[in-house]
Design a protein around this motif. Structure first.
Motif, mmCIF file in Angstrom:
data_model
loop_
_atom_site.group_PDB
_atom_site.id
_atom_site.type_symbol
_atom_site.label_atom_id
_atom_site.label_comp_id
_atom_site.label_asym_id
_atom_site.label_seq_id
_atom_site.Cartn_x
_atom_site.Cartn_y
_atom_site.Cartn_z
ATOM 1 N N GLU A 1 -22.993 26.947 -25.071
ATOM 2 C CA GLU A 1 -23.865 25.903 -24.545
ATOM 3 C C GLU A 1 -24.235 24.912 -25.652
ATOM 4 O O GLU A 1 -24.302 23.704 -25.419
ATOM 5 C CB GLU A 1 -25.120 26.535 -23.939
ATOM 6 N N GLN A 2 -24.468 25.413 -26.855
ATOM 7 C CA GLN A 2 -24.776 24.536 -27.990
ATOM 8 C C GLN A 2 -23.585 23.623 -28.275
ATOM 9 O O GLN A 2 -23.761 22.418 -28.495
ATOM 10 C CB GLN A 2 -25.086 25.367 -29.243
ATOM 11 N N ILE A 3 -22.390 24.185 -28.249
ATOM 12 C CA ILE A 3 -21.173 23.396 -28.492
ATOM 13 C C ILE A 3 -21.026 22.338 -27.398
ATOM 14 O O ILE A 3 -20.832 21.149 -27.679
ATOM 15 C CB ILE A 3 -19.925 24.303 -28.541
ATOM 16 N N LYS A 4 -21.135 22.762 -26.147
ATOM 17 C CA LYS A 4 -20.971 21.850 -25.010
ATOM 18 C C LYS A 4 -21.976 20.704 -25.078
ATOM 19 O O LYS A 4 -21.614 19.539 -24.885
ATOM 20 C CB LYS A 4 -21.128 22.630 -23.707
ATOM 21 N N THR A 5 -23.223 21.017 -25.358
ATOM 22 C CA THR A 5 -24.278 20.001 -25.401
ATOM 23 C C THR A 5 -23.998 18.968 -26.484
ATOM 24 O O THR A 5 -24.139 17.764 -26.261
ATOM 25 C CB THR A 5 -25.648 20.672 -25.637
ATOM 26 N N GLN A 6 -23.591 19.424 -27.651
ATOM 27 C CA GLN A 6 -23.340 18.495 -28.756
ATOM 28 C C GLN A 6 -22.098 17.649 -28.522
ATOM 29 O O GLN A 6 -22.099 16.447 -28.821
ATOM 30 C CB GLN A 6 -23.240 19.269 -30.072
ATOM 31 N N VAL A 7 -21.043 18.247 -27.985
ATOM 32 C CA VAL A 7 -19.830 17.473 -27.700
ATOM 33 C C VAL A 7 -20.117 16.467 -26.576
ATOM 34 O O VAL A 7 -19.716 15.305 -26.663
ATOM 35 C CB VAL A 7 -18.645 18.394 -27.339
ATOM 36 N N ARG A 8 -20.858 16.901 -25.547
ATOM 37 C CA ARG A 8 -21.228 15.996 -24.457
ATOM 38 C C ARG A 8 -21.993 14.797 -24.995
ATOM 39 O O ARG A 8 -21.711 13.653 -24.646
ATOM 40 C CB ARG A 8 -22.078 16.724 -23.409
ATOM 41 N N SER A 9 -22.977 15.043 -25.855
ATOM 42 C CA SER A 9 -23.766 13.953 -26.427
ATOM 43 C C SER A 9 -22.895 13.005 -27.237
ATOM 44 O O SER A 9 -23.073 11.784 -27.169
ATOM 45 C CB SER A 9 -24.889 14.506 -27.294
ATOM 46 N N ALA A 10 -21.969 13.554 -27.998
ATOM 47 C CA ALA A 10 -21.072 12.717 -28.806
ATOM 48 C C ALA A 10 -20.197 11.835 -27.917
ATOM 49 O O ALA A 10 -19.958 10.667 -28.226
ATOM 50 C CB ALA A 10 -20.208 13.590 -29.716
ATOM 51 N N ILE A 11 -19.750 12.379 -26.792
ATOM 52 C CA ILE A 11 -18.920 11.607 -25.869
ATOM 53 C C ILE A 11 -19.755 10.525 -25.186
ATOM 54 O O ILE A 11 -19.370 9.352 -25.143
ATOM 55 C CB ILE A 11 -18.259 12.533 -24.824
ATOM 56 N N LEU A 12 -20.910 10.914 -24.651
ATOM 57 C CA LEU A 12 -21.737 9.966 -23.905
ATOM 58 C C LEU A 12 -22.289 8.848 -24.777
ATOM 59 O O LEU A 12 -22.480 7.722 -24.314
ATOM 60 C CB LEU A 12 -22.877 10.703 -23.202
#
Length: 127
Positions: free
Chosen positions: A15-26
């Motif tokens: 979840e930590q990985i997903k959240t950070q990658v999502r933020s970087a994309i958005l």
């Protein structure tokens, strides 16, 4: 793209990985058409299981942020800027709700929250 995980956090690592990658994309830090680090590379960099990274990446596929291309890996999709802005605003709203709960438990008043927010806003670090 920099991903930092905490093994002591109550939030699962995927979840930590997903959240950070999502933020970087958005936020546009990882533009459309970019390839995310390979599953094995990110797992090795973070010292976690490939299965953990796979789960995070597959969740991002399910959200429509990336696609898995044979031979290329996970590629960032083109995201509507309005949708990206809305998702980032939701993240801020969630953080504010968490802040309110934590501040009330710590008996910190709104003036102290404003002071601390102002201090954090002016700091040189960028997360």
């Amino acid at each position: 793209m920099r991903v930092v995980i905490s093994t002591s956090a109550s939030i699962p690592i995927y979840e930590q990985i997903k959240t950070q990658v999502r933020s970087a994309i958005l936020s546009g830090d990882v533009p459309a058409g970019s390839t995310l680090p390979s599953l094995r590379q990110l797992a090795a960099d973070l010292r976690v299981s490939v299965i953990t990274v796979t789960r995070a990446y597959n969740d991002l596929v399910a959200e429509g942020l990336v696609r898995n291309e044979h031979g290329r890996g996970f590629v960032v999709r083109d995201i509507d800027p309005a949708v990206a802005a809305e998702e980032l605003a939701k993240r801020v709203d969630t953080a504010l709700l968490e802040l309110r709960v934590a501040a009330r438990h710590a008996r910190i008043d709104i003036d102290e929250i404003h002071r601390r927010l102002e201090e954090a806003w002016r700091s040189e670090t960028d997360d």
